[in-house]
Design an enzyme around this catalytic site. Structure first.
Site, short mmCIF file in Angstrom:
data_model
loop_
_atom_site.label_atom_id
_atom_site.label_comp_id
_atom_site.label_asym_id
_atom_site.label_seq_id
_atom_site.Cartn_x
_atom_site.Cartn_y
_atom_site.Cartn_z
N HIS A 12 0.82 -1.22 0.00
CA HIS A 12 0.00 0.00 0.00
C HIS A 12 0.86 1.27 0.00
O HIS A 12 0.49 2.27 0.62
CB HIS A 12 -0.96 -0.02 1.21
CG HIS A 12 -0.28 -0.06 2.55
ND1 HIS A 12 -0.78 -0.76 3.62
CD2 HIS A 12 0.87 0.51 3.00
CE1 HIS A 12 0.02 -0.62 4.66
NE2 HIS A 12 1.03 0.15 4.31
N HIS A 59 -1.71 4.43 9.92
CA HIS A 59 -0.36 5.02 10.02
C HIS A 59 -0.39 6.36 10.75
O HIS A 59 0.15 7.36 10.26
CB HIS A 59 0.25 5.23 8.63
CG HIS A 59 0.47 3.98 7.83
ND1 HIS A 59 -0.55 3.27 7.24
CD2 HIS A 59 1.62 3.33 7.51
CE1 HIS A 59 -0.04 2.24 6.58
NE2 HIS A 59 1.26 2.25 6.72
N HIS A 192 10.17 -4.05 4.01
CA HIS A 192 10.59 -2.66 3.86
C HIS A 192 10.95 -2.05 5.21
O HIS A 192 10.42 -2.46 6.24
CB HIS A 192 9.59 -1.78 3.10
CG HIS A 192 8.23 -1.58 3.69
ND1 HIS A 192 7.35 -2.59 4.00
CD2 HIS A 192 7.55 -0.43 3.99
CE1 HIS A 192 6.20 -2.09 4.44
NE2 HIS A 192 6.31 -0.78 4.46
N GLU A 239 4.27 -5.30 8.54
CA GLU A 239 2.90 -5.21 7.99
C GLU A 239 2.43 -6.55 7.41
O GLU A 239 1.24 -6.71 7.13
CB GLU A 239 2.83 -4.11 6.92
CG GLU A 239 2.98 -2.72 7.52
CD GLU A 239 3.02 -1.61 6.47
OE1 GLU A 239 2.92 -0.44 6.86
OE2 GLU A 239 3.17 -1.90 5.26
C1 DHB Z 1 6.20 3.26 2.14
C2 DHB Z 1 5.65 2.00 2.40
C3 DHB Z 1 4.59 1.88 3.31
O1 DHB Z 1 4.00 0.70 3.65
C4 DHB Z 1 4.07 3.02 3.94
O2 DHB Z 1 3.02 2.87 4.76
C5 DHB Z 1 4.63 4.25 3.68
C6 DHB Z 1 5.70 4.37 2.78
C7 DHB Z 1 7.32 3.42 1.15
O3 DHB Z 1 7.96 2.44 0.74
O4 DHB Z 1 7.57 4.57 0.74
FE FE Z 2 2.60 0.99 5.43
#
Ligand code: DHB
Ligand code: FE
Length: 278
Positions: A12, A59, A192, A239
Protein backbone atom coordinates in the site's frame (compact mmCIF):
# COMPACT_ATOMS: atom_id res chain seq x y z
CA UNK A 1 -25.23 -17.67 3.98
CA UNK A 2 -22.20 -15.47 3.51
CA UNK A 3 -19.43 -16.82 1.31
CA UNK A 4 -15.77 -15.80 1.37
CA UNK A 5 -14.68 -15.68 -2.28
CA UNK A 6 -10.97 -15.06 -1.78
CA UNK A 7 -8.16 -12.96 -0.40
CA UNK A 8 -6.34 -10.22 -2.26
CA UNK A 9 -3.18 -9.01 -0.55
CA UNK A 10 -1.26 -6.01 -1.81
CA UNK A 11 1.36 -3.48 -0.75
CA UNK A 12 0.00 0.00 0.00
CA UNK A 13 2.93 2.34 -0.72
CA UNK A 14 1.64 5.97 -0.66
CA UNK A 15 3.75 6.94 -3.71
CA UNK A 16 1.43 4.67 -5.76
CA UNK A 17 -1.35 7.14 -4.96
CA UNK A 18 0.87 9.93 -6.29
CA UNK A 19 1.65 7.94 -9.45
CA UNK A 20 -2.09 7.36 -10.04
CA UNK A 21 -2.78 11.08 -9.59
CA UNK A 22 -0.06 11.91 -12.15
CA UNK A 23 -1.16 9.19 -14.60
CA UNK A 24 2.22 7.43 -14.53
CA UNK A 25 0.88 3.89 -15.11
CA UNK A 26 2.93 3.49 -18.32
CA UNK A 27 6.08 5.10 -16.95
CA UNK A 28 8.94 2.52 -16.95
CA UNK A 29 9.38 2.76 -13.18
CA UNK A 30 5.69 2.19 -12.44
CA UNK A 31 4.54 -0.07 -15.28
CA UNK A 32 5.70 -3.38 -13.67
CA UNK A 33 3.60 -2.55 -10.62
CA UNK A 34 0.43 -1.46 -12.43
CA UNK A 35 0.67 -4.37 -14.89
CA UNK A 36 0.14 -6.78 -12.00
CA UNK A 37 -3.42 -5.63 -11.40
CA UNK A 38 -5.49 -6.45 -14.54
CA UNK A 39 -5.63 -10.21 -13.71
CA UNK A 40 -6.82 -9.41 -10.20
CA UNK A 41 -9.40 -6.98 -11.56
CA UNK A 42 -10.70 -9.63 -14.00
CA UNK A 43 -11.09 -12.01 -11.08
CA UNK A 44 -13.05 -9.34 -9.18
CA UNK A 45 -15.26 -8.75 -12.24
CA UNK A 46 -16.08 -12.46 -12.27
CA UNK A 47 -16.62 -12.85 -8.51
CA UNK A 48 -18.44 -9.55 -7.92
CA UNK A 49 -18.07 -9.44 -4.12
CA UNK A 50 -20.62 -7.40 -2.14
CA UNK A 51 -18.34 -6.47 0.72
CA UNK A 52 -14.62 -6.31 1.46
CA UNK A 53 -13.13 -6.95 4.87
CA UNK A 54 -10.01 -4.76 4.66
CA UNK A 55 -7.18 -5.71 7.00
CA UNK A 56 -4.59 -2.97 7.23
CA UNK A 57 -2.64 -0.82 9.65
CA UNK A 58 -3.44 2.77 10.40
CA UNK A 59 -0.36 5.02 10.02
CA UNK A 60 -1.04 7.67 12.66
CA UNK A 61 -4.15 9.12 11.01
CA UNK A 62 -7.06 7.63 12.94
CA UNK A 63 -4.99 6.31 15.87
CA UNK A 64 -1.81 7.87 17.19
CA UNK A 65 0.86 6.73 19.62
CA UNK A 66 -1.11 8.10 22.57
CA UNK A 67 -4.04 5.70 21.97
CA UNK A 68 -3.39 2.71 19.77
CA UNK A 69 -5.61 -0.37 19.84
CA UNK A 70 -3.98 -3.69 18.95
CA UNK A 71 -7.07 -4.76 16.97
CA UNK A 72 -9.83 -2.34 15.92
CA UNK A 73 -12.92 -2.96 13.78
CA UNK A 74 -14.82 -0.20 11.99
CA UNK A 75 -18.59 -0.06 12.44
CA UNK A 76 -19.35 3.15 10.55
CA UNK A 77 -21.91 3.76 7.81
CA UNK A 78 -19.23 5.51 5.78
CA UNK A 79 -15.46 6.02 5.94
CA UNK A 80 -13.84 9.34 5.06
CA UNK A 81 -10.25 9.27 3.80
CA UNK A 82 -7.63 11.77 4.76
CA UNK A 83 -3.93 12.26 4.07
CA UNK A 84 -1.72 11.70 7.08
CA UNK A 85 1.13 13.64 5.49
CA UNK A 86 2.21 12.08 2.17
CA UNK A 87 0.51 14.72 0.04
CA UNK A 88 -1.50 12.19 -1.94
CA UNK A 89 -5.12 12.69 -3.03
CA UNK A 90 -7.97 11.43 -0.88
CA UNK A 91 -10.87 9.43 -2.35
CA UNK A 92 -14.66 9.72 -2.07
CA UNK A 93 -16.10 8.35 1.21
CA UNK A 94 -16.45 4.57 1.13
CA UNK A 95 -19.70 2.96 2.28
CA UNK A 96 -19.48 0.67 5.32
CA UNK A 97 -21.33 -2.60 5.88
CA UNK A 98 -22.47 -2.03 9.44
CA UNK A 99 -24.36 -5.31 9.64
CA UNK A 100 -21.17 -7.28 8.92
CA UNK A 101 -19.15 -4.98 11.20
CA UNK A 102 -21.33 -5.86 14.16
CA UNK A 103 -21.44 -9.54 13.23
CA UNK A 104 -17.63 -9.53 13.27
CA UNK A 105 -17.36 -7.51 16.48
CA UNK A 106 -19.84 -9.74 18.32
CA UNK A 107 -18.24 -12.87 16.93
CA UNK A 108 -14.64 -12.06 17.80
CA UNK A 109 -15.47 -10.69 21.26
CA UNK A 110 -17.41 -13.91 21.88
CA UNK A 111 -14.20 -15.65 20.81
CA UNK A 112 -12.14 -13.68 23.40
CA UNK A 113 -10.66 -11.07 21.05
CA UNK A 114 -11.66 -7.85 22.82
CA UNK A 115 -11.41 -5.46 19.90
CA UNK A 116 -11.89 -1.70 19.87
CA UNK A 117 -15.10 -0.87 18.01
CA UNK A 118 -15.04 2.31 15.95
CA UNK A 119 -18.29 3.94 14.90
CA UNK A 120 -16.24 6.70 13.35
CA UNK A 121 -13.00 5.86 11.56
CA UNK A 122 -10.80 7.78 9.15
CA UNK A 123 -9.03 5.69 6.49
CA UNK A 124 -5.50 6.36 5.24
CA UNK A 125 -3.39 5.28 2.24
CA UNK A 126 -3.42 1.67 3.46
CA UNK A 127 -7.11 1.52 2.45
CA UNK A 128 -7.32 4.11 -0.33
CA UNK A 129 -4.33 3.02 -2.46
CA UNK A 130 -5.43 -0.66 -2.68
CA UNK A 131 -9.00 0.44 -3.57
CA UNK A 132 -7.62 2.69 -6.32
CA UNK A 133 -5.47 -0.14 -7.68
CA UNK A 134 -8.36 -2.61 -7.71
CA UNK A 135 -11.03 -0.21 -9.04
CA UNK A 136 -9.11 2.49 -10.93
CA UNK A 137 -10.89 5.71 -11.77
CA UNK A 138 -14.10 4.84 -9.96
CA UNK A 139 -15.52 4.27 -6.49
CA UNK A 140 -15.24 0.70 -5.27
CA UNK A 141 -18.55 -1.06 -6.10
CA UNK A 142 -18.84 -2.69 -2.68
CA UNK A 143 -19.09 -1.90 1.01
CA UNK A 144 -16.18 -2.31 3.37
CA UNK A 145 -15.41 -3.33 6.94
CA UNK A 146 -12.00 -1.94 7.96
CA UNK A 147 -9.99 -4.01 10.45
CA UNK A 148 -6.93 -2.21 11.78
CA UNK A 149 -3.95 -4.10 13.21
CA UNK A 150 -1.27 -2.34 15.26
CA UNK A 151 1.97 -2.73 13.31
CA UNK A 152 3.26 0.63 14.50
CA UNK A 153 3.87 0.81 18.26
CA UNK A 154 5.55 -2.12 20.04
CA UNK A 155 4.55 -4.49 21.53
CA UNK A 156 2.80 -5.71 18.37
CA UNK A 157 0.55 -8.78 18.28
CA UNK A 158 2.47 -11.94 17.37
CA UNK A 159 2.03 -13.72 14.02
CA UNK A 160 0.38 -16.58 15.97
CA UNK A 161 -2.12 -14.21 17.58
CA UNK A 162 -2.81 -12.57 14.21
CA UNK A 163 -3.57 -15.90 12.53
CA UNK A 164 -5.96 -16.80 15.37
CA UNK A 165 -7.61 -13.37 15.16
CA UNK A 166 -8.19 -13.86 11.45
CA UNK A 167 -9.66 -17.31 12.09
CA UNK A 168 -12.07 -15.77 14.62
CA UNK A 169 -13.17 -13.20 12.00
CA UNK A 170 -13.61 -16.06 9.52
CA UNK A 171 -15.90 -17.90 11.97
CA UNK A 172 -17.91 -14.70 12.52
CA UNK A 173 -18.37 -14.29 8.75
CA UNK A 174 -19.42 -17.94 8.45
CA UNK A 175 -22.15 -17.31 11.06
CA UNK A 176 -23.35 -14.08 9.39
CA UNK A 177 -26.85 -14.67 8.01
CA UNK A 178 -26.66 -12.46 4.91
CA UNK A 179 -26.39 -13.95 1.43
CA UNK A 180 -23.31 -11.93 0.62
CA UNK A 181 -20.05 -12.52 -1.16
CA UNK A 182 -17.13 -11.37 0.94
CA UNK A 183 -13.61 -10.65 -0.30
CA UNK A 184 -10.70 -10.23 2.10
CA UNK A 185 -8.28 -7.45 1.17
CA UNK A 186 -5.08 -7.33 3.21
CA UNK A 187 -2.63 -4.50 2.70
CA UNK A 188 0.96 -3.58 3.54
CA UNK A 189 4.38 -5.22 3.23
CA UNK A 190 6.27 -6.95 1.98
CA UNK A 191 9.78 -6.30 3.32
CA UNK A 192 10.59 -2.66 3.86
CA UNK A 193 12.26 -0.35 6.32
CA UNK A 194 11.71 3.39 6.14
CA UNK A 195 13.92 4.58 8.97
CA UNK A 196 17.23 4.09 10.76
CA UNK A 197 20.50 2.60 9.57
CA UNK A 198 18.81 -0.12 7.57
CA UNK A 199 16.46 2.26 5.68
CA UNK A 200 15.85 0.71 2.26
CA UNK A 201 16.30 -2.86 3.56
CA UNK A 202 14.52 -5.47 1.41
CA UNK A 203 14.71 -9.28 1.79
CA UNK A 204 13.46 -11.16 -1.31
CA UNK A 205 14.23 -14.60 0.19
CA UNK A 206 12.10 -13.97 3.24
CA UNK A 207 9.35 -12.39 1.10
CA UNK A 208 9.25 -15.56 -1.03
CA UNK A 209 9.02 -17.69 2.10
CA UNK A 210 6.08 -15.55 3.29
CA UNK A 211 4.26 -15.73 -0.05
CA UNK A 212 4.73 -19.52 -0.26
CA UNK A 213 3.71 -20.09 3.36
CA UNK A 214 0.58 -18.01 2.98
CA UNK A 215 -0.66 -20.39 0.30
CA UNK A 216 -0.22 -23.79 1.95
CA UNK A 217 1.18 -23.38 5.41
CA UNK A 218 0.36 -20.07 7.14
CA UNK A 219 1.10 -21.72 10.50
CA UNK A 220 4.76 -21.74 9.44
CA UNK A 221 4.76 -17.96 9.86
CA UNK A 222 3.58 -18.31 13.45
CA UNK A 223 7.01 -19.74 14.33
CA UNK A 224 8.46 -16.25 13.92
CA UNK A 225 8.38 -13.67 16.71
CA UNK A 226 7.72 -10.00 15.98
CA UNK A 227 11.44 -9.43 16.65
CA UNK A 228 12.27 -12.03 13.97
CA UNK A 229 9.94 -10.22 11.55
CA UNK A 230 11.66 -6.89 12.19
CA UNK A 231 15.05 -8.49 11.59
CA UNK A 232 14.01 -10.46 8.51
CA UNK A 233 11.64 -8.04 6.81
CA UNK A 234 12.40 -4.60 8.24
CA UNK A 235 10.71 -2.29 10.73
CA UNK A 236 7.72 -1.77 8.40
CA UNK A 237 7.89 -5.25 6.89
CA UNK A 238 5.96 -6.27 10.01
CA UNK A 239 2.90 -5.21 7.99
CA UNK A 240 2.92 -8.87 6.88
CA UNK A 241 0.85 -9.29 10.07
CA UNK A 242 -2.10 -7.82 8.11
CA UNK A 243 -1.68 -10.52 5.45
CA UNK A 244 -1.53 -13.20 8.16
CA UNK A 245 -4.81 -11.97 9.69
CA UNK A 246 -6.36 -11.98 6.22
CA UNK A 247 -5.12 -15.51 5.59
CA UNK A 248 -6.70 -16.61 8.87
CA UNK A 249 -10.04 -15.22 7.65
CA UNK A 250 -9.80 -17.15 4.38
CA UNK A 251 -9.81 -20.54 6.13
CA UNK A 252 -7.68 -23.64 6.31
CA UNK A 253 -7.15 -24.59 2.66
CA UNK A 254 -6.23 -22.13 -0.07
CA UNK A 255 -4.99 -22.15 -3.62
CA UNK A 256 -3.01 -19.40 -5.28
CA UNK A 257 -4.62 -17.86 -8.34
CA UNK A 258 -2.10 -15.11 -9.00
CA UNK A 259 1.10 -13.63 -7.61
CA UNK A 260 3.31 -10.72 -8.55
CA UNK A 261 6.50 -9.55 -6.83
CA UNK A 262 8.43 -6.46 -7.87
CA UNK A 263 11.28 -4.55 -6.20
CA UNK A 264 11.50 -1.82 -5.34
CA UNK A 265 8.52 0.51 -5.29
CA UNK A 266 9.72 3.43 -3.21
CA UNK A 267 11.40 1.62 -0.28
CA UNK A 268 9.20 -1.44 -0.49
CA UNK A 269 9.19 -4.91 -1.98
CA UNK A 270 5.78 -4.65 -3.60
CA UNK A 271 3.66 -7.75 -3.97
CA UNK A 272 0.17 -8.79 -4.97
CA UNK A 273 -1.22 -12.21 -4.13
CA UNK A 274 -4.66 -13.59 -4.92
CA UNK A 275 -5.84 -16.68 -3.05
CA UNK A 276 -9.09 -18.62 -3.21
CA UNK A 277 -10.45 -21.14 -0.76
CA UNK A 278 -9.63 -24.67 -1.92
C1 DHB B 1 6.20 3.26 2.14
C2 DHB B 1 5.65 2.00 2.40
C3 DHB B 1 4.59 1.88 3.31
O1 DHB B 1 4.00 0.70 3.65
C4 DHB B 1 4.07 3.02 3.94
O2 DHB B 1 3.02 2.87 4.76
C5 DHB B 1 4.63 4.25 3.68
C6 DHB B 1 5.70 4.37 2.78
C7 DHB B 1 7.32 3.42 1.15
O3 DHB B 1 7.96 2.44 0.74
O4 DHB B 1 7.57 4.57 0.74
FE1 FE C 1 2.60 0.99 5.43
Amino acid sequence: MAEIVGQISTSHVPAIGGAIAKGLQQDPYWKPLFDAFPPVRSWLEAKRPDVAVMVYNDHGLNFFLDKLPTFAVGAAASYVSSDEGWGIPTIEPVEGDQDLSWAIIEGVIGDEFDVTMCQEMLIDHAVTVPLQLLWPGRSAPLKIVPVSINTVQHPLPSPARCLKFGQAIGRAIARWKQDARVVVISTGGLSHQLDGERAGFINPEFDALCLDSLVNDPARLTKFSVRDLVELSGTQGVEILNWIVGRGILGSHAKEVFRNYHIPISNTASAVQLLETA
